[in-house]
Design a protein around this motif. Sequence first.
Motif, PDB file in Angstrom:
ATOM      1  N   ALA A  30       0.888  -1.179  -0.176  1.00 38.98           N
ATOM      2  CA  ALA A  30       0.000  -0.032  -0.049  1.00 38.98           C
ATOM      3  C   ALA A  30       0.790   1.091  -0.128  1.00 38.98           C
ATOM      4  O   ALA A  30       0.483   2.322  -0.669  1.00 38.98           O
ATOM      5  CB  ALA A  30      -0.947  -0.077   1.400  1.00 38.98           C
ATOM      6  N   ASP A  31       1.583   1.228   0.633  1.00 37.47           N
ATOM      7  CA  ASP A  31       2.966   2.095   0.581  1.00 37.47           C
ATOM      8  C   ASP A  31       3.422   2.492  -0.609  1.00 37.47           C
ATOM      9  O   ASP A  31       3.332   3.769  -1.122  1.00 37.47           O
ATOM     10  CB  ASP A  31       3.847   2.237   1.634  1.00 37.47           C
ATOM     11  CG  ASP A  31       3.490   2.084   3.003  1.00 37.47           C
ATOM     12  OD1 ASP A  31       2.699   2.683   3.579  1.00 37.47           O
ATOM     13  OD2 ASP A  31       4.392   1.316   3.964  1.00 37.47           O
ATOM     14  N   TYR A  32       3.918   1.613  -1.422  1.00 36.37           N
ATOM     15  CA  TYR A  32       4.418   1.705  -2.582  1.00 36.37           C
ATOM     16  C   TYR A  32       3.277   2.262  -3.574  1.00 36.37           C
ATOM     17  O   TYR A  32       3.769   3.149  -4.499  1.00 36.37           O
ATOM     18  CB  TYR A  32       4.671   0.192  -3.182  1.00 36.37           C
ATOM     19  CG  TYR A  32       6.196   0.003  -2.664  1.00 36.37           C
ATOM     20  CD1 TYR A  32       7.422   0.528  -2.966  1.00 36.37           C
ATOM     21  CD2 TYR A  32       6.299  -1.278  -1.858  1.00 36.37           C
ATOM     22  CE1 TYR A  32       8.675   0.107  -2.539  1.00 36.37           C
ATOM     23  CE2 TYR A  32       7.705  -1.547  -1.402  1.00 36.37           C
ATOM     24  CZ  TYR A  32       8.608  -0.747  -1.701  1.00 36.37           C
ATOM     25  OH  TYR A  32      10.059  -1.166  -1.186  1.00 36.37           O
ATOM     26  N   LEU A  33       2.039   1.826  -3.545  1.00 35.10           N
ATOM     27  CA  LEU A  33       1.094   2.064  -4.374  1.00 35.10           C
ATOM     28  C   LEU A  33       0.897   3.637  -4.152  1.00 35.10           C
ATOM     29  O   LEU A  33       0.531   4.529  -4.994  1.00 35.10           O
ATOM     30  CB  LEU A  33      -0.343   1.693  -4.130  1.00 35.10           C
ATOM     31  CG  LEU A  33      -0.218  -0.017  -4.734  1.00 35.10           C
ATOM     32  CD1 LEU A  33      -1.573  -0.622  -4.362  1.00 35.10           C
ATOM     33  CD2 LEU A  33      -0.196   0.169  -6.049  1.00 35.10           C
ATOM     34  N   GLU A  34       1.004   4.093  -2.657  1.00 34.20           N
ATOM     35  CA  GLU A  34       0.749   5.440  -2.479  1.00 34.20           C
ATOM     36  C   GLU A  34       1.973   6.337  -3.307  1.00 34.20           C
ATOM     37  O   GLU A  34       1.468   7.383  -3.710  1.00 34.20           O
ATOM     38  CB  GLU A  34       0.579   5.854  -0.911  1.00 34.20           C
ATOM     39  CG  GLU A  34       0.041   7.206  -0.563  1.00 34.20           C
ATOM     40  CD  GLU A  34      -1.262   7.627  -1.012  1.00 34.20           C
ATOM     41  OE1 GLU A  34      -1.576   8.656  -1.337  1.00 34.20           O
ATOM     42  OE2 GLU A  34      -2.082   6.786  -0.999  1.00 34.20           O
ATOM     43  N   ILE A 164       3.440   6.393 -19.663  1.00 40.05           N
ATOM     44  CA  ILE A 164       4.063   6.141 -17.943  1.00 40.05           C
ATOM     45  C   ILE A 164       3.474   4.686 -17.556  1.00 40.05           C
ATOM     46  O   ILE A 164       2.165   4.329 -18.020  1.00 40.05           O
ATOM     47  CB  ILE A 164       3.290   7.441 -17.361  1.00 40.05           C
ATOM     48  CG1 ILE A 164       3.593   8.616 -17.952  1.00 40.05           C
ATOM     49  CG2 ILE A 164       3.510   7.129 -16.003  1.00 40.05           C
ATOM     50  CD1 ILE A 164       2.861  10.004 -17.552  1.00 40.05           C
ATOM     51  N   ILE A 165       4.043   3.923 -17.125  1.00 40.47           N
ATOM     52  CA  ILE A 165       4.002   2.544 -16.789  1.00 40.47           C
ATOM     53  C   ILE A 165       3.924   2.454 -15.333  1.00 40.47           C
ATOM     54  O   ILE A 165       4.910   2.421 -14.705  1.00 40.47           O
ATOM     55  CB  ILE A 165       4.870   1.484 -17.554  1.00 40.47           C
ATOM     56  CG1 ILE A 165       4.984   1.904 -18.995  1.00 40.47           C
ATOM     57  CG2 ILE A 165       4.348   0.016 -17.184  1.00 40.47           C
ATOM     58  CD1 ILE A 165       5.803   0.967 -19.715  1.00 40.47           C
ATOM     59  N   PRO A 166       2.729   2.072 -14.842  1.00 36.13           N
ATOM     60  CA  PRO A 166       2.740   1.655 -13.290  1.00 36.13           C
ATOM     61  C   PRO A 166       3.311   0.362 -12.981  1.00 36.13           C
ATOM     62  O   PRO A 166       3.354  -0.361 -13.955  1.00 36.13           O
ATOM     63  CB  PRO A 166       1.119   1.652 -12.944  1.00 36.13           C
ATOM     64  CG  PRO A 166       0.504   2.141 -14.170  1.00 36.13           C
ATOM     65  CD  PRO A 166       1.328   1.987 -15.255  1.00 36.13           C
ATOM     66  N   ARG A 189       8.588   0.446  -8.806  1.00 36.68           N
ATOM     67  CA  ARG A 189       8.848   1.792  -9.436  1.00 36.68           C
ATOM     68  C   ARG A 189       8.281   2.126 -10.757  1.00 36.68           C
ATOM     69  O   ARG A 189       8.309   1.437 -11.834  1.00 36.68           O
ATOM     70  CB  ARG A 189      10.322   2.028  -9.472  1.00 36.68           C
ATOM     71  CG  ARG A 189      10.768   3.331 -10.011  1.00 36.68           C
ATOM     72  CD  ARG A 189      12.150   3.432  -9.948  1.00 36.68           C
ATOM     73  NE  ARG A 189      12.846   2.127 -10.549  1.00 36.68           N
ATOM     74  CZ  ARG A 189      14.420   2.051 -10.322  1.00 36.68           C
ATOM     75  NH1 ARG A 189      15.005   2.830  -9.293  1.00 36.68           N
ATOM     76  NH2 ARG A 189      14.847   0.920 -10.746  1.00 36.68           N
ATOM     77  N   PRO A 190       7.193   3.180 -10.667  1.00 43.64           N
ATOM     78  CA  PRO A 190       6.850   3.549 -11.997  1.00 43.64           C
ATOM     79  C   PRO A 190       7.871   3.990 -12.982  1.00 43.64           C
ATOM     80  O   PRO A 190       8.791   4.736 -12.639  1.00 43.64           O
ATOM     81  CB  PRO A 190       5.682   4.361 -11.535  1.00 43.64           C
ATOM     82  CG  PRO A 190       6.315   5.144 -10.475  1.00 43.64           C
ATOM     83  CD  PRO A 190       6.929   3.827  -9.703  1.00 43.64           C
ATOM     84  N   MET A 191       7.487   4.045 -14.163  1.00 44.34           N
ATOM     85  CA  MET A 191       8.731   4.348 -15.229  1.00 44.34           C
ATOM     86  C   MET A 191       7.817   5.043 -16.352  1.00 44.34           C
ATOM     87  O   MET A 191       6.667   5.062 -16.601  1.00 44.34           O
ATOM     88  CB  MET A 191       9.136   3.110 -15.752  1.00 44.34           C
ATOM     89  CG  MET A 191      10.124   2.360 -14.838  1.00 44.34           C
ATOM     90  SD  MET A 191      11.737   3.075 -14.578  1.00 44.34           S
ATOM     91  CE  MET A 191      12.392   2.959 -15.964  1.00 44.34           C
ATOM     92  N   ALA A 192       8.634   6.147 -17.160  1.00 44.56           N
ATOM     93  CA  ALA A 192       8.340   6.698 -18.201  1.00 44.56           C
ATOM     94  C   ALA A 192       8.995   6.299 -19.228  1.00 44.56           C
ATOM     95  O   ALA A 192      10.366   6.346 -19.123  1.00 44.56           O
ATOM     96  CB  ALA A 192       8.355   8.268 -18.039  1.00 44.56           C
ATOM     97  N   TYR A 193       8.602   5.837 -20.533  1.00 44.08           N
ATOM     98  CA  TYR A 193       9.331   5.430 -21.689  1.00 44.08           C
ATOM     99  C   TYR A 193       9.074   6.124 -23.121  1.00 44.08           C
ATOM    100  O   TYR A 193       7.648   6.775 -23.157  1.00 44.08           O
ATOM    101  CB  TYR A 193       9.062   3.832 -22.141  1.00 44.08           C
ATOM    102  CG  TYR A 193       9.569   2.980 -20.975  1.00 44.08           C
ATOM    103  CD1 TYR A 193      10.905   2.366 -21.103  1.00 44.08           C
ATOM    104  CD2 TYR A 193       9.175   2.507 -19.848  1.00 44.08           C
ATOM    105  CE1 TYR A 193      11.516   1.666 -20.654  1.00 44.08           C
ATOM    106  CE2 TYR A 193       9.650   1.500 -19.066  1.00 44.08           C
ATOM    107  CZ  TYR A 193      10.989   1.129 -19.339  1.00 44.08           C
ATOM    108  OH  TYR A 193      11.591   0.068 -18.566  1.00 44.08           O
ATOM    109  N   GLU A 194      10.020   6.416 -23.828  1.00 39.31           N
ATOM    110  CA  GLU A 194       9.873   6.921 -24.927  1.00 39.31           C
ATOM    111  C   GLU A 194      10.410   5.713 -25.989  1.00 39.31           C
ATOM    112  O   GLU A 194      11.228   5.267 -25.542  1.00 39.31           O
ATOM    113  CB  GLU A 194      10.616   8.081 -25.479  1.00 39.31           C
ATOM    114  CG  GLU A 194      10.232   8.816 -26.920  1.00 39.31           C
ATOM    115  CD  GLU A 194      10.907   9.802 -26.981  1.00 39.31           C
ATOM    116  OE1 GLU A 194      10.723  10.685 -28.055  1.00 39.31           O
ATOM    117  OE2 GLU A 194      11.518  10.562 -26.221  1.00 39.31           O
TER     118      GLU A 194
END
Length: 201
Positions: A30-34, A164-166, A189-194
């Motif tokens: 839950a902490d990681y989700l928050e 943006i990938i959860p 860890r969420p990530m952003a990709y091009e």
Amino acid sequence: MFSLKSVVTCLGCIAALALGSSCKHEKTYADYLEDEKRAIKNYISSNNIKVVTTMPDSTTEWIDADGSPVYYRFSDGLLFHLIDKGDTTTLEPNINNMAWVRHIGVTLSGVTLFDCSAARNPNPDCFRIISSPNYDRTLWADVYGVGFQKAVRNMYAGGHCKVIIPFKIGNGYAVDLYGIQSSDGDAKRPMAYEIWLTRVE
């Protein structure tokens, strides 16, 4: 010379520090989700992103009237921004197809973790598309998770997108692109990709 009061105060501080270190808070799911929710919200705000729940029809609709990028939110949380659909006369990416991609993956705080851009690598990466809602993560536990593969499947050869990938549909829980063991925190860890899709077979 120390007073009795200063000695008592000092001993109290030492006890508090010892207690604090022995009761260190371990992050829960839950902490990681928050943390992720907060990070994505900040990323959207700082990049002036407009999030929609209806898939835009054309390339021009992926840019808002004020010039802001439009990201479509899939039901699994993937945020997808199409820059170029690619050549729609070519093979549509599907399960078991091979896909050749270039990509840059960054944390939402801006740290680059993966870079297979033309500037860094002479050859695109290649992987087999196997994502499905119930796929076994132990069979495909690397950078090409469900979210990444879904982005690829929404383009054709020559396509270009940002996402943006959860973490629940992102990188694998065990191994990163280079075969290095990831910590639990890294996996969540969420990530952003091009992503550039160069070829499909």
